[in-house]
Write a protein that holds these residues in place. Structure first.
Motif, PDB file in Angstrom:
ATOM      1  N   ALA A 124      24.288  -4.953  49.362  1.00  0.00           N
ATOM      2  CA  ALA A 124      25.579  -5.580  50.280  1.00  0.00           C
ATOM      3  C   ALA A 124      25.360  -5.357  51.622  1.00  0.00           C
ATOM      4  O   ALA A 124      25.814  -6.167  52.182  1.00  0.00           O
ATOM      5  N   PRO A 125      24.982  -4.257  52.017  1.00  0.00           N
ATOM      6  CA  PRO A 125      25.043  -4.001  53.776  1.00  0.00           C
ATOM      7  C   PRO A 125      23.883  -5.075  54.166  1.00  0.00           C
ATOM      8  O   PRO A 125      23.821  -5.401  55.298  1.00  0.00           O
ATOM      9  N   VAL A 126      22.936  -5.138  53.388  1.00  0.00           N
ATOM     10  CA  VAL A 126      21.860  -6.259  53.918  1.00  0.00           C
ATOM     11  C   VAL A 126      22.400  -7.553  54.195  1.00  0.00           C
ATOM     12  O   VAL A 126      22.445  -8.135  55.251  1.00  0.00           O
ATOM     13  N   LEU A 127      23.207  -7.925  53.059  1.00  0.00           N
ATOM     14  CA  LEU A 127      24.029  -9.175  53.176  1.00  0.00           C
ATOM     15  C   LEU A 127      25.183  -9.268  54.128  1.00  0.00           C
ATOM     16  O   LEU A 127      25.062 -10.334  55.039  1.00  0.00           O
ATOM     17  N   ALA A 128      25.839  -8.141  54.256  1.00  0.00           N
ATOM     18  CA  ALA A 128      26.699  -7.861  55.497  1.00  0.00           C
ATOM     19  C   ALA A 128      26.122  -8.175  57.110  1.00  0.00           C
ATOM     20  O   ALA A 128      26.699  -8.636  57.673  1.00  0.00           O
ATOM     21  N   ALA A 129      24.794  -7.787  57.249  1.00  0.00           N
ATOM     22  CA  ALA A 129      23.956  -7.811  58.405  1.00  0.00           C
ATOM     23  C   ALA A 129      23.764  -9.188  58.717  1.00  0.00           C
ATOM     24  O   ALA A 129      23.400  -9.574  59.941  1.00  0.00           O
ATOM     25  N   LEU A 130      23.610 -10.185  57.682  1.00  0.00           N
ATOM     26  CA  LEU A 130      22.801 -11.516  58.129  1.00  0.00           C
ATOM     27  C   LEU A 130      23.823 -12.161  59.332  1.00  0.00           C
ATOM     28  O   LEU A 130      23.244 -12.829  60.038  1.00  0.00           O
ATOM     29  N   PRO A 131      25.127 -12.223  59.204  1.00  0.00           N
ATOM     30  CA  PRO A 131      25.838 -12.877  60.428  1.00  0.00           C
ATOM     31  C   PRO A 131      25.652 -12.260  61.501  1.00  0.00           C
ATOM     32  O   PRO A 131      25.952 -12.973  62.637  1.00  0.00           O
ATOM     33  N   THR A 132      25.285 -11.135  61.571  1.00  0.00           N
ATOM     34  CA  THR A 132      25.241 -10.276  62.943  1.00  0.00           C
ATOM     35  C   THR A 132      24.122 -10.426  63.635  1.00  0.00           C
ATOM     36  O   THR A 132      23.730  -9.972  64.928  1.00  0.00           O
ATOM     37  N   VAL A 133      22.869 -10.812  62.954  1.00  0.00           N
ATOM     38  CA  VAL A 133      21.531 -10.671  63.484  1.00  0.00           C
ATOM     39  C   VAL A 133      20.937 -11.898  64.370  1.00  0.00           C
ATOM     40  O   VAL A 133      21.476 -13.028  63.966  1.00  0.00           O
ATOM     41  N   GLY A 134      20.654 -11.891  65.372  1.00  0.00           N
ATOM     42  CA  GLY A 134      20.286 -12.982  66.447  1.00  0.00           C
ATOM     43  C   GLY A 134      18.795 -13.816  65.722  1.00  0.00           C
ATOM     44  O   GLY A 134      18.392 -13.247  64.745  1.00  0.00           O
ATOM     45  N   PRO A 135      18.421 -14.901  66.452  1.00  0.00           N
ATOM     46  CA  PRO A 135      17.344 -15.618  65.948  1.00  0.00           C
ATOM     47  C   PRO A 135      16.109 -14.782  65.932  1.00  0.00           C
ATOM     48  O   PRO A 135      15.059 -15.252  65.582  1.00  0.00           O
ATOM     49  N   ALA A 136      16.008 -13.667  66.834  1.00  0.00           N
ATOM     50  CA  ALA A 136      14.660 -12.782  66.936  1.00  0.00           C
ATOM     51  C   ALA A 136      14.469 -12.109  65.846  1.00  0.00           C
ATOM     52  O   ALA A 136      13.318 -11.702  65.697  1.00  0.00           O
ATOM     53  N   VAL A 137      15.454 -12.007  64.773  1.00  0.00           N
ATOM     54  CA  VAL A 137      15.140 -11.226  63.643  1.00  0.00           C
ATOM     55  C   VAL A 137      14.848 -12.239  62.227  1.00  0.00           C
ATOM     56  O   VAL A 137      15.395 -13.126  62.119  1.00  0.00           O
ATOM     57  N   ASP A 138      13.739 -12.141  61.584  1.00  0.00           N
ATOM     58  CA  ASP A 138      13.090 -12.502  60.628  1.00  0.00           C
ATOM     59  C   ASP A 138      13.617 -12.246  59.384  1.00  0.00           C
ATOM     60  O   ASP A 138      13.619 -13.032  58.174  1.00  0.00           O
TER      61      ASP A 138
END
Length: 206
Positions: free
Chosen positions: A117-131
């Motif tokens: 759940a915290p992994v999914l919650a982080a997806l909208p917050t990470v920028g394009p530099a994150v793979d």
């Protein structure tokens, strides 16, 4: 650097999901991990709980799957997690409009839903530099088999490894840029041995 801005309320990122269920369970006497029950529920059901919001779910491995869940197999079998990921990603690539993220989960994680759940919650917050996004466990090891990957990035990484048979996960993810979430690490852990199984039974069955 990843963005630390919180997403607007209710915003999510679309994702597909791969559940890797092709392991041989050697330290469990060859038991089918997917069907192994912890606290009265098969491990596969517990992991599928983690990805109920996925656009598509694919189980990789020769196990019984619920109706409506796609299933593919490594060729040849027994090639390890990278081979399983390659088979699953190849299946998704033939579908129209693939999701921008794909979550990869090993089937032997009893508390996968609150861990992911915290992994999914982080997806909208990470920028394009994150793979990719995942946890580190208490010893600092990245949890590559409970993680979300940008689909296009994962496809490019896999392209260098053919079928993926026998390829270490470290080789697949070596060049990827990870964001590591902190919340939810208490839910990490797998079932490799009967001692692991007993610990999870005590924790989740009580």
């Amino acid at each position: 650097m990843p963005s630390t801005n919180a997403p607007p309320p209710g915003e999510t990122q679309t994702f597909d999901a791969l559940v890797l269920a092709g392991g041989r369970g050697e330290r469990l006497g060859g038991r089918d991990k997917a069907a192994l029950c912890v606290a009265g529920r098969p491990l596969l059901d517990r992991v599928l709980d983690a990805v109920t919001e996925a656009r598509r779910v694919v189980v990789v491995g020769p196990v019984a799957v619920p109706d409506g869940v796609a299933q593919v197999f490594e060729d040849p079998p027994g090639g390890g997690p990278v081979a399983g990921i390659a088979a699953g990603v190849a299946h998704l690539a033939h579908r129209r409009d693939p999701a921008p993220w794909v979550c990869v989960l090993a089937v032997d994680q009893p508390d996968a839903a609150p861990a992911l759940a915290p992994v999914l919650a982080a997806l909208p917050t990470v920028g394009p530099a994150v793979d990719a996004v995942c946890h580190r466990d208490v010893e600092g090891h990245p949890q590559w088999l409970l993680a979300a990957y940008r689909t296009a990035v994962l496809q490019r990484a896999l392209a260098a490894h053919g079928s993926g048979h026998g390829v270490p996960m470290r080789s697949l993810v070596r060049a990827l840029r990870f964001f590591h979430v902190i919340a939810g690490t208490e839910h990490l852990g797998d079932v490799d041995t009967w001692a692991d199984h007993a610990r999870w039974e005590r924790r989740l069955g009580g």
